[in-house]
Design a protein around this motif. Sequence first.
Motif, PDB file in Angstrom:
ATOM      1  N   GLY A 129       0.803  -1.316   0.125  1.00 23.40           N
ATOM      2  CA  GLY A 129      -0.123   0.069  -0.127  1.00 23.40           C
ATOM      3  C   GLY A 129       0.905   1.296  -0.154  1.00 23.40           C
ATOM      4  O   GLY A 129       0.343   2.303   0.579  1.00 23.40           O
ATOM      5  N   GLY A 144       4.806   3.202  10.909  1.00 24.26           N
ATOM      6  CA  GLY A 144       3.974   2.080  10.321  1.00 24.26           C
ATOM      7  C   GLY A 144       4.290   1.899   8.695  1.00 24.26           C
ATOM      8  O   GLY A 144       4.529   0.721   8.420  1.00 24.26           O
ATOM      9  N   GLN A 145       4.439   3.118   8.227  1.00 21.54           N
ATOM     10  CA  GLN A 145       4.883   3.001   6.644  1.00 21.54           C
ATOM     11  C   GLN A 145       6.461   2.569   6.527  1.00 21.54           C
ATOM     12  O   GLN A 145       6.590   1.649   5.682  1.00 21.54           O
ATOM     13  N   ARG A 148       5.966  -1.250   6.908  1.00 22.44           N
ATOM     14  CA  ARG A 148       5.538  -2.050   5.811  1.00 22.44           C
ATOM     15  C   ARG A 148       6.681  -1.920   4.647  1.00 22.44           C
ATOM     16  O   ARG A 148       6.695  -2.872   3.780  1.00 22.44           O
ATOM     17  N   THR A 168       4.946  -5.179  15.297  1.00 17.31           N
ATOM     18  CA  THR A 168       4.152  -4.028  15.723  1.00 17.31           C
ATOM     19  C   THR A 168       4.656  -3.245  16.947  1.00 17.31           C
ATOM     20  O   THR A 168       3.778  -2.556  17.498  1.00 17.31           O
ATOM     21  N   THR A 175      -2.009   1.834  13.405  1.00 17.17           N
ATOM     22  CA  THR A 175      -0.801   1.511  12.218  1.00 17.17           C
ATOM     23  C   THR A 175      -0.365  -0.056  12.569  1.00 17.17           C
ATOM     24  O   THR A 175      -0.103  -0.526  11.581  1.00 17.17           O
ATOM     25  N   ASP A 177      -2.709  -2.192  12.848  1.00 19.94           N
ATOM     26  CA  ASP A 177      -3.726  -2.880  11.934  1.00 19.94           C
ATOM     27  C   ASP A 177      -2.824  -2.943  10.442  1.00 19.94           C
ATOM     28  O   ASP A 177      -3.360  -3.903   9.655  1.00 19.94           O
ATOM     29  N   SER A 178      -2.324  -1.849   9.847  1.00 16.97           N
ATOM     30  CA  SER A 178      -1.968  -1.691   8.577  1.00 16.97           C
ATOM     31  C   SER A 178      -0.937  -2.864   8.398  1.00 16.97           C
ATOM     32  O   SER A 178      -0.813  -3.442   7.195  1.00 16.97           O
ATOM     33  N   THR A 181      -2.136  -6.268   8.170  1.00 18.66           N
ATOM     34  CA  THR A 181      -2.733  -6.698   6.907  1.00 18.66           C
ATOM     35  C   THR A 181      -1.780  -6.773   5.963  1.00 18.66           C
ATOM     36  O   THR A 181      -2.000  -7.619   4.817  1.00 18.66           O
TER      37      THR A 181
END
Length: 339
Positions: A129, A144-145, A148, A168, A175, A177-178, A181
């Motif tokens: 994402g 969070g980014q 990822r 996490t 964050t 949750d992202s 995912t």
Amino acid sequence: MITVENLTKTFTQSNTSVAALDDVSLQVPDGSVCGVVGTSGAGKSTLARCIALLEKPDSGAIRVDGTDLVSLEGSKLRAARRRIGVVPQGDSLLRQRTAAGNVALPLESAKVPAAQRRSRVAELLDLVGLADKSSVYPDHLSGGQRQRVAVARALAAKPSVLLADEPTSALDPGTTDSVLTVLERARSELGVTVLVVTHDMAVVRRIADDVAVLEEGRVVEHGKVLDLVSEPGSRIGSTLLPETDQASTLQLDSGGHDVVAEVVLVGFAAVGALLPEASSRFGVELSILGGGLTRLGDTPVAKFRVGLSGERSESALKWMIERDAHVRRAPVSVDGVAA
């Protein structure tokens, strides 16, 4: 599949040998997510580092897709490491590289041609994402980014196994949750087997198919999450499911109950209909004395403390058991009140 057999690992501290892993064995099926949980110092991160071949165990076997990684050396060991993607604990991105540059690192090391690198990096940033953040440097990304991007980098070489150590940690719920995912998409869309080391039971509740509980370097519980939560005395069950004891202070019906039991229901049909149907089918009064609902992955699970009153209370309880309700009877005193 990841198979760990009789793994041991010791460290020396102040001239004393400390067992970080003590005869650890577990299996993680292909295409599943396994959570490894335990308190600080239980051996979780050591296990992940051994599976990732960042630490060499003292003894035991680690098999990925049937190959014992512990016995490998040289070029075979390097090739095996490329089959295992690692998301290390903490912020591990290189600050002088953009998001795309960080994801490209393993591909550059493997001397993948530039056109293929660009295509793979774009594919992975889309998966997590962050397609619109490819040219952004880590200091301008949120926590969070950045995490990822680290997952995307770990997936760059198309590994069959992804190890995430506290992915996490220190992230807020949204964050977190992202990131979860993204791990779910890695499993569902890429077929990657995921092992997540975590202290956060919300991670297990959200994405884990299997779970292993470590305590002082030993596996004290291991299996499918939905199986374990139904077992009496399960550590995972007591942690993941709603408490029922909080309602013990509630007033029971003045006439008491003929049967008091703790009931675990798994799945949409059981959670939605089993208790009211038992009540109406057998003509008994059924009272919810405590507990509640939760969700494990996509599956609703309920844990209730119930009181049944009526001549056919025992038949109603037996009928629920025959329909896969997991029941543990509670002791009832002579005056009919649950002990």
